[in-house]
Each structure stands twice: as C-alpha cells, then as structure tokens.
Design a protein around this motif. Sequence first.
Motif, mmCIF file in Angstrom:
data_model
loop_
_atom_site.group_PDB
_atom_site.id
_atom_site.type_symbol
_atom_site.label_atom_id
_atom_site.label_comp_id
_atom_site.label_asym_id
_atom_site.label_seq_id
_atom_site.Cartn_x
_atom_site.Cartn_y
_atom_site.Cartn_z
ATOM 1 N N LEU A 1 0.827 -1.195 0.000
ATOM 2 C CA LEU A 1 0.000 0.000 0.000
ATOM 3 C C LEU A 1 0.864 1.248 0.000
ATOM 4 O O LEU A 1 1.865 1.326 0.709
ATOM 5 C CB LEU A 1 -0.891 -0.008 1.241
ATOM 6 N N GLN A 2 0.471 2.219 -0.804
ATOM 7 C CA GLN A 2 1.102 3.532 -0.779
ATOM 8 C C GLN A 2 0.024 4.568 -0.540
ATOM 9 O O GLN A 2 -1.097 4.442 -1.049
ATOM 10 C CB GLN A 2 1.812 3.812 -2.103
ATOM 11 N N LEU A 3 0.365 5.581 0.231
ATOM 12 C CA LEU A 3 -0.593 6.620 0.582
ATOM 13 C C LEU A 3 -0.055 7.972 0.124
ATOM 14 O O LEU A 3 1.091 8.318 0.427
ATOM 15 C CB LEU A 3 -0.830 6.643 2.098
ATOM 16 N N VAL A 4 -0.884 8.714 -0.589
ATOM 17 C CA VAL A 4 -0.488 10.031 -1.086
ATOM 18 C C VAL A 4 -1.499 11.056 -0.593
ATOM 19 O O VAL A 4 -2.691 10.943 -0.889
ATOM 20 C CB VAL A 4 -0.413 10.058 -2.622
ATOM 21 N N GLU A 5 -0.993 12.044 0.116
ATOM 22 C CA GLU A 5 -1.874 13.051 0.687
ATOM 23 C C GLU A 5 -1.965 14.277 -0.203
ATOM 24 O O GLU A 5 -1.024 14.616 -0.924
ATOM 25 C CB GLU A 5 -1.355 13.467 2.054
ATOM 26 N N SER A 6 -3.084 14.967 -0.080
ATOM 27 C CA SER A 6 -3.268 16.228 -0.783
ATOM 28 C C SER A 6 -4.260 17.080 0.003
ATOM 29 O O SER A 6 -4.974 16.569 0.866
ATOM 30 C CB SER A 6 -3.787 15.990 -2.206
ATOM 31 N N GLY A 7 -4.263 18.381 -0.313
ATOM 32 C CA GLY A 7 -5.291 19.251 0.244
ATOM 33 C C GLY A 7 -4.847 20.182 1.350
ATOM 34 O O GLY A 7 -5.658 20.953 1.861
ATOM 35 N N GLY A 8 -3.595 20.147 1.745
ATOM 36 C CA GLY A 8 -3.153 21.071 2.772
ATOM 37 C C GLY A 8 -3.121 22.500 2.253
ATOM 38 O O GLY A 8 -3.357 22.756 1.068
ATOM 39 N N GLY A 9 -2.828 23.426 3.142
ATOM 40 C CA GLY A 9 -2.743 24.815 2.723
ATOM 41 C C GLY A 9 -2.887 25.778 3.865
ATOM 42 O O GLY A 9 -2.780 25.392 5.039
ATOM 43 N N LEU A 10 -3.125 27.031 3.502
ATOM 44 C CA LEU A 10 -3.254 28.116 4.459
ATOM 45 C C LEU A 10 -4.722 28.517 4.559
ATOM 46 O O LEU A 10 -5.395 28.685 3.541
ATOM 47 C CB LEU A 10 -2.420 29.310 3.996
ATOM 48 N N VAL A 11 -5.199 28.667 5.779
ATOM 49 C CA VAL A 11 -6.597 29.047 5.992
ATOM 50 C C VAL A 11 -6.660 29.965 7.209
ATOM 51 O O VAL A 11 -5.811 29.871 8.098
ATOM 52 C CB VAL A 11 -7.473 27.792 6.189
ATOM 53 N N GLN A 12 -7.656 30.819 7.225
ATOM 54 C CA GLN A 12 -7.837 31.698 8.377
ATOM 55 C C GLN A 12 -8.523 30.956 9.516
ATOM 56 O O GLN A 12 -9.246 29.972 9.295
ATOM 57 C CB GLN A 12 -8.669 32.916 7.978
ATOM 58 N N SER A 13 -8.290 31.446 10.712
ATOM 59 C CA SER A 13 -8.947 30.866 11.884
ATOM 60 C C SER A 13 -10.463 30.846 11.684
ATOM 61 O O SER A 13 -11.044 31.816 11.212
ATOM 62 C CB SER A 13 -8.595 31.700 13.111
ATOM 63 N N GLY A 14 -11.062 29.716 12.028
ATOM 64 C CA GLY A 14 -12.488 29.537 11.823
ATOM 65 C C GLY A 14 -12.844 28.913 10.495
ATOM 66 O O GLY A 14 -14.002 28.539 10.275
#
Length: 127
Positions: free
Chosen positions: A2-15
């Motif tokens: 099995l290999q796992l590839v992540e995506s979707g991180g980033g910068l967001v404001q509080s809340g």
Amino acid sequence: QLQLVESGGGLVQSGGSLRLSCAAAGDTLDYYNVGWFRQRPGKEREGVICDSSTRGWTYSTDSVKGRFTVSRDSGRMTAHLEMNSLKPEDTGVYYCAALRGIIDVRTMCEMQRADYWGQGAQVTVSS
C-alpha cells in the motif's frame, strides 16, 4: 504494498475549513484502519482521529472532537479528513496512515500504530 499520497493542505484563516485527502495505491483501504496524525511546531507527533476498518468506530482526540471528521469514498481508495472551525493551534504537518487488521482505533491513535504512512501535508491556520 500500500502507498498513501496526501493532498489538500494549505493556508486558511482561523475559523475556516480544509479537507485533506489520502489516496491509496497498490491496494484498497477496505481492510485497513485509517488514522490521521499531526506534528505541530515544537511538539511531538500525535494521533488526531482514527477510523476502524469495520463497524464504523472512530476515535478522536479531545482537541478536535466536534470539529474534525473522517470519511472514505465509495470506491474505498481514498480517505478524507474534514477539518472545520480551525484554530491556529491546529497548525502542523498532517499525516495519514493505515493499519491492517482489527484493532482498537484508540490504541492506533494513542500508540501511533501504522503499517503505512503518507508523506504529510502542511496545514497552516492564521489568526
């Protein structure tokens, strides 16, 4: 394997909200417990939320209860971490992980037990 590839991180404001995805290759996630772990600046890695391969059991650490949820897509190849009401203290590198078999998912999270790990995704929450 099995290999796992992540995506979707980033910068967001509080809340705000972010959704992380963990795509599997080489096998499906059907027989795996899936966990999400994070390492915040200056802190050790910790288990955040872990989802069992059977029976729909989910464990989450107190700091994210009611804000973070996990799901898997219908094709059982991708897991998601939905993060809402984000706080600056949620900033860190988030890792997905998979552990085959039947296990207490609280143990998976607290002992950080996993067979496979993703590469990590940076989540930054600004105040």
